[in-house]
Design an enzyme around this catalytic site. Structure first.
Site, mmCIF file in Angstrom:
data_model
loop_
_atom_site.group_PDB
_atom_site.id
_atom_site.type_symbol
_atom_site.label_atom_id
_atom_site.label_comp_id
_atom_site.label_asym_id
_atom_site.label_seq_id
_atom_site.Cartn_x
_atom_site.Cartn_y
_atom_site.Cartn_z
ATOM 1 C CE1 TYR A 119 0.193 1.988 4.268
ATOM 2 C CE2 TYR A 119 1.116 -0.218 4.423
ATOM 3 C CZ TYR A 119 0.959 1.050 4.936
ATOM 4 O OH TYR A 119 1.560 1.387 6.118
ATOM 5 C CD GLU A 125 10.315 1.768 10.481
ATOM 6 O OE1 GLU A 125 10.355 2.736 9.696
ATOM 7 O OE2 GLU A 125 10.037 0.614 10.126
#
Length: 286
Positions: A32, A178
């Site tokens: 996506y 992250e």
């Protein structure tokens, strides 16, 4: 009425349907992208679409459209939905086939879906900063693929929400990777550092813009793994993503960063990033 893109056609969202045996629904077998829209215009569209194609290639899905065709269709979808400020979400799955872990043995047409959302800029948080927590990174080892399989990210984000925080900063052992939906940066002695773009993190499009504006404005910037100790002793911390842009982090797991206020370097990068948006999409409303 809202409209959705489904396999090359823009149709009313209420009419958009996919089969229950679509492999995206059953296996998360797809990828996506989320692209920001300012003033009715796509921001960094080419970069997002290139990453979309790369992610699809990485799992053996061939997108039956060129990036230019995708871009033109997304622009039509923005116009159809009269979107001025928000995002476009798009995904492609391997398609519909009888449930089997292995890829289908017969040719299957991928399922492409895209739709728009109105999403405001989090301007108040730009000024005040946000809180984060630390959590162990339990995800798989191909985080560079923008896969539909986001359960690890969701669990991390939920921990942050339950702690009253904006983001969860993930780490593998002592190494910071992250956020659950963002890239993480530290500032030390005026220099910016963030994890190198490899299989352990998603190569952020916003991250690349930040790298470019830092380079153009003589702000030292290094892509290098940093530790939890580095995070704890940083002068400033900030995160970036498509929807968060450049967001100061002022507290991590109860410990203040820069006395709980956004730092000078972060402020400068916010300003430079907004200038880049306005170069591509026009002046933003005050």
């Amino acid at each position: 009425m809202k409209f959705t893109l489904l396999n090359g056609e823009i149709i009313p969202r209420s009419e958009a349907k996919v089969d229950v045996e679509d492999r995206g629904y059953q296996f998360g077998d797809g990828v996506y992208e989320v692209i920001r829209v300012y003033n009715g215009k796509l921001f960094t569209a080419n970069e997002h679409l290139s990453r979309f194609v790369k992610s699809a290639d990485s799992i053996g899905i061939s997108i039956p459209y060129t990036t230019e065709q995708l871009k033109e269709t997304l622009e039509k979808l923005i116009e159809k939905n009269k979107l001025q400020l928000g995002t476009i979400y798009m995904q492609i799955t391997r398609g519909t086939a009888p449930r089997n872990h292995a890829f289908p043995t017969v040719k299957v047409t991928p399922t492409l879906v895209a739709y728009t959302n109105e999403v405001r800029r989090p301007e108040e948080s730009f000024h005040t900063g946000v809180k984060a927590i630390l959590t162990e990174d339990i995800r798989w080892l191909r985080c560079d693929i923008k896969s539909l399989n986001l359960l690890g990210n969701l669990l991390a984000k939920q921990k942050a929400v339950e702690a009253g925080c904006y983001e969860a900063i993930q780490h593998r052992g002592q190494d910071v990777t992250e956020g659950s939906s963002s890239n993480i940066y530290i500032v030390k002695n005026g220099a910016v550092m963030t994890h190198e773009s490899n299989h352990l993190i998603l190569k952020g499009i916003t991250k690349d813009v930040i790298l470019d504006v830092c380079s153009d404005n003589d702000i030292p910037f290094e892509e290098k793994t940093f530790s939890l100790d580095d995070l704890e002793t940083a002068d400033e911390v900030f995160l970036s993503s498509t929807t968060s842009e450049v967001m100061p982090v002022i507290e991590i797991s109860g410990n203040k960063v820069n006395n709980g206020t956004p730092g000078e370097v972060t402020r400068k990068i916010q300003e430079l990033f907004q200038q880049e948006i306005e170069k591509q999409c026009g002046k933003l409303a005050d």
